[in-house]
Design a protein around this motif. Structure first.
Motif, PDB file in Angstrom:
ATOM      1  N   SER A 130       0.830  -1.207   0.000  1.00  0.00           N
ATOM      2  CA  SER A 130       0.000   0.000   0.000  1.00  0.00           C
ATOM      3  C   SER A 130       0.863   1.256   0.000  1.00  0.00           C
ATOM      4  N   VAL A 131       1.958   1.223   0.735  1.00  0.00           N
ATOM      5  CA  VAL A 131       2.857   2.374   0.788  1.00  0.00           C
ATOM      6  C   VAL A 131       3.575   2.543  -0.547  1.00  0.00           C
ATOM      7  N   ALA A 132       3.995   1.428  -1.140  1.00  0.00           N
ATOM      8  CA  ALA A 132       4.636   1.495  -2.457  1.00  0.00           C
ATOM      9  C   ALA A 132       3.682   2.068  -3.495  1.00  0.00           C
ATOM     10  N   ALA A 134       1.075   4.126  -2.947  1.00  0.00           N
ATOM     11  CA  ALA A 134       0.884   5.558  -2.686  1.00  0.00           C
ATOM     12  C   ALA A 134       2.092   6.356  -3.149  1.00  0.00           C
ATOM     13  N   LYS A 135       3.281   5.848  -2.909  1.00  0.00           N
ATOM     14  CA  LYS A 135       4.498   6.539  -3.335  1.00  0.00           C
ATOM     15  C   LYS A 135       4.524   6.668  -4.857  1.00  0.00           C
ATOM     16  N   GLN A 136       4.101   5.606  -5.542  1.00  0.00           N
ATOM     17  CA  GLN A 136       4.050   5.621  -7.008  1.00  0.00           C
ATOM     18  C   GLN A 136       3.054   6.658  -7.502  1.00  0.00           C
ATOM     19  N   VAL A 137       1.877   6.685  -6.897  1.00  0.00           N
ATOM     20  CA  VAL A 137       0.833   7.628  -7.316  1.00  0.00           C
ATOM     21  C   VAL A 137       1.274   9.065  -7.075  1.00  0.00           C
ATOM     22  N   LEU A 138       1.821   9.333  -5.899  1.00  0.00           N
ATOM     23  CA  LEU A 138       2.248  10.701  -5.575  1.00  0.00           C
ATOM     24  C   LEU A 138       3.398  11.151  -6.467  1.00  0.00           C
ATOM     25  N   TRP A 260      -3.290  -0.407  11.656  1.00  0.00           N
ATOM     26  CA  TRP A 260      -1.892  -0.818  11.774  1.00  0.00           C
ATOM     27  C   TRP A 260      -1.395  -1.448  10.480  1.00  0.00           C
ATOM     28  N   ASN A 261      -2.302  -2.048   9.708  1.00  0.00           N
ATOM     29  CA  ASN A 261      -1.933  -2.686   8.444  1.00  0.00           C
ATOM     30  C   ASN A 261      -1.707  -1.691   7.311  1.00  0.00           C
ATOM     31  N   LEU A 262      -2.081  -0.428   7.518  1.00  0.00           N
ATOM     32  CA  LEU A 262      -1.938   0.611   6.502  1.00  0.00           C
ATOM     33  C   LEU A 262      -2.705   0.270   5.218  1.00  0.00           C
ATOM     34  N   ASP A 263      -3.963  -0.149   5.392  1.00  0.00           N
ATOM     35  CA  ASP A 263      -4.840  -0.317   4.235  1.00  0.00           C
ATOM     36  C   ASP A 263      -4.998   1.043   3.559  1.00  0.00           C
ATOM     37  N   GLU A 272     -12.966   9.067  -8.728  1.00  0.00           N
ATOM     38  CA  GLU A 272     -12.466   7.698  -8.817  1.00  0.00           C
ATOM     39  C   GLU A 272     -11.829   7.297  -7.485  1.00  0.00           C
ATOM     40  N   VAL A 273     -12.163   6.085  -7.025  1.00  0.00           N
ATOM     41  CA  VAL A 273     -11.632   5.577  -5.762  1.00  0.00           C
ATOM     42  C   VAL A 273     -10.943   4.242  -6.004  1.00  0.00           C
ATOM     43  N   GLU A 274      -9.724   4.129  -5.511  1.00  0.00           N
ATOM     44  CA  GLU A 274      -8.955   2.885  -5.589  1.00  0.00           C
ATOM     45  C   GLU A 274      -8.663   2.415  -4.173  1.00  0.00           C
ATOM     46  N   GLN A 275      -8.917   1.155  -3.896  1.00  0.00           N
ATOM     47  CA  GLN A 275      -8.689   0.613  -2.559  1.00  0.00           C
ATOM     48  C   GLN A 275      -7.705  -0.544  -2.619  1.00  0.00           C
ATOM     49  N   LEU A 276      -6.830  -0.596  -1.628  1.00  0.00           N
ATOM     50  CA  LEU A 276      -5.843  -1.664  -1.549  1.00  0.00           C
ATOM     51  C   LEU A 276      -5.686  -2.073  -0.092  1.00  0.00           C
TER      52      LEU A 276
END
Length: 335
Positions: A130-132, A134-138, A260-263, A272-276
């Protein structure tokens, strides 16, 4: 070839590392050291390792032939042990925070650099998909981040050292540091901190010296702003609806992490909404695997949180403590 390691510390996070190491294979836990003799006996029996008292770490490092050491200790016990490890092993994995004392951490950084020790600091969130994402999107956005908001509000953790400011550094340093580190990873360096703390609401806990709650405002070097709300006052923990979260927003995209899982939920301007949901069955296994592969190949780029990087995260925590104490903003350049 089997990698031989020792683990120093016997708290709950050591259980998680042992489980991950058992699943990885090709790693032998040769020794476990700690303050709690009962836990040392329990964990060393489980791992087929030799047990040592914490005061006998020097003996352990001399007697055992080790490739690496995992240091899973409370913040106030760091420093001398890292220096000893740097003399004897090629690699060290350290649970966060690396200390609650900036001078200790700086001396340790110099020791590791001089010895050429490969160090991974266990900010495991950096290894989540999820962090990877978000980093890609930003990174793909033409627009910079404007605002980051984080919160870590939970019940008081049980360890006695945690509730003592001199030993844990307080909740912002010891727990919310995960969110501070992620904000640095996603947004960039923090240049200034301004914090408020409150006390007096928790009156039924003996020897309690940390803040009940804190609000920490930060300015990023990019000009973006951030805010972190942290507290250990709730009786219900995550069920209170407060819990753990971080949002990072540009003018067109919001990346929102929860639990804690950083969903992750990504919301774009067009609706548009993307969920991971975090897909990792064991984030400690991924973090440890990266460390062992870096050790095997001598490739530090596989580690996503180096000691110097973690030192920058610690500076934010130290600055917040100083700002709350002195009642004025603190520039990180002053530290």
């Amino acid at each position: 070839m089997t990698t031989r390691i020792a683990i120093i510390g016997t708290g709950w996070v050591t259980d998680l590392h042992l489980k991950a190491i058992e699943a990885l294979g090709n790693v032998q836990v040769a020794a476990i050291a700690g303050r709690n003799a009962g836990r040392v006996s329990e964990l060393s029996t489980r791992a087929g390792a030799r047990g040592y008292e914490l005061g006998a770490v020097g003996q352990m490092l001399t007697e055992q032939t080790l490739d690496a050491v995992f240091i899973c200790l409370p913040p106030h016990l760091h420093g001398d042990i890292e220096a000893r490890c740097a003399e004897h092993v090629r690699g060290v994995l350290i649970e966060k925070p690396i200390s609650c004392d900036l001078d200790v951490a700086r001396r340790t950084a110099e020791t590791f650099a001089k010895a050429g020790t490969l160090v991974s600091v266990a900010f495991m969130g950096r290894y989540r998909a999820s962090v990877a994402r978000a980093k890609q999107v930003l990174a793909s956005e033409a627009e910079p981040v404007v605002l980051a908001n984080g919160w870590w509000v939970d019940k008081l953790p049980p360890p006695l050292w945690w509730r003592t400011l001199a030993q844990s550094g307080g909740q912002f340093v010891e727990q919310c540091t995960h969110l501070v580190d992620l904000s640095r990873y996603l947004v960039g360096e923090i240049s200034e901190v301004s914090a408020y703390e409150t006390r007096g609401f928790i009156t039924d806990v003996p020897d309690y010296t940390v803040a009940d709650a804190a609000v920490v405002n930060v300015r990023f070097a990019s000009g973006a702003l951030g805010n972190f709300t942290t507290g250990c006052f709730t009786r219900d923990g995550h069920d209170s609806g407060l819990g753990i979260g971080l949002t990072v927003s540009t003018r067109s995209v919001k990346c929102a992490f929860s639990s804690w899982n950083l969903d992750l939920e990504i919301t774009r301007r067009a609706g548009e909404v993307e969920q991971l949901a975090s897909p990792e069955p064991d984030i400690f296994m991924l973090e440890n695997a990266a460390f062992f592969e870096a050790l095997r190949t001598n490739d530090p780029t596989l580690i996503r949180s180096s000691y110097p990087d973690a030192l920058e995260t610690l500076k934010v925590g130290v600055a917040a403590t100083r700002s709350a104490r002195d009642g004025k903003p603190v520039s990180l350049s002053e530290l």
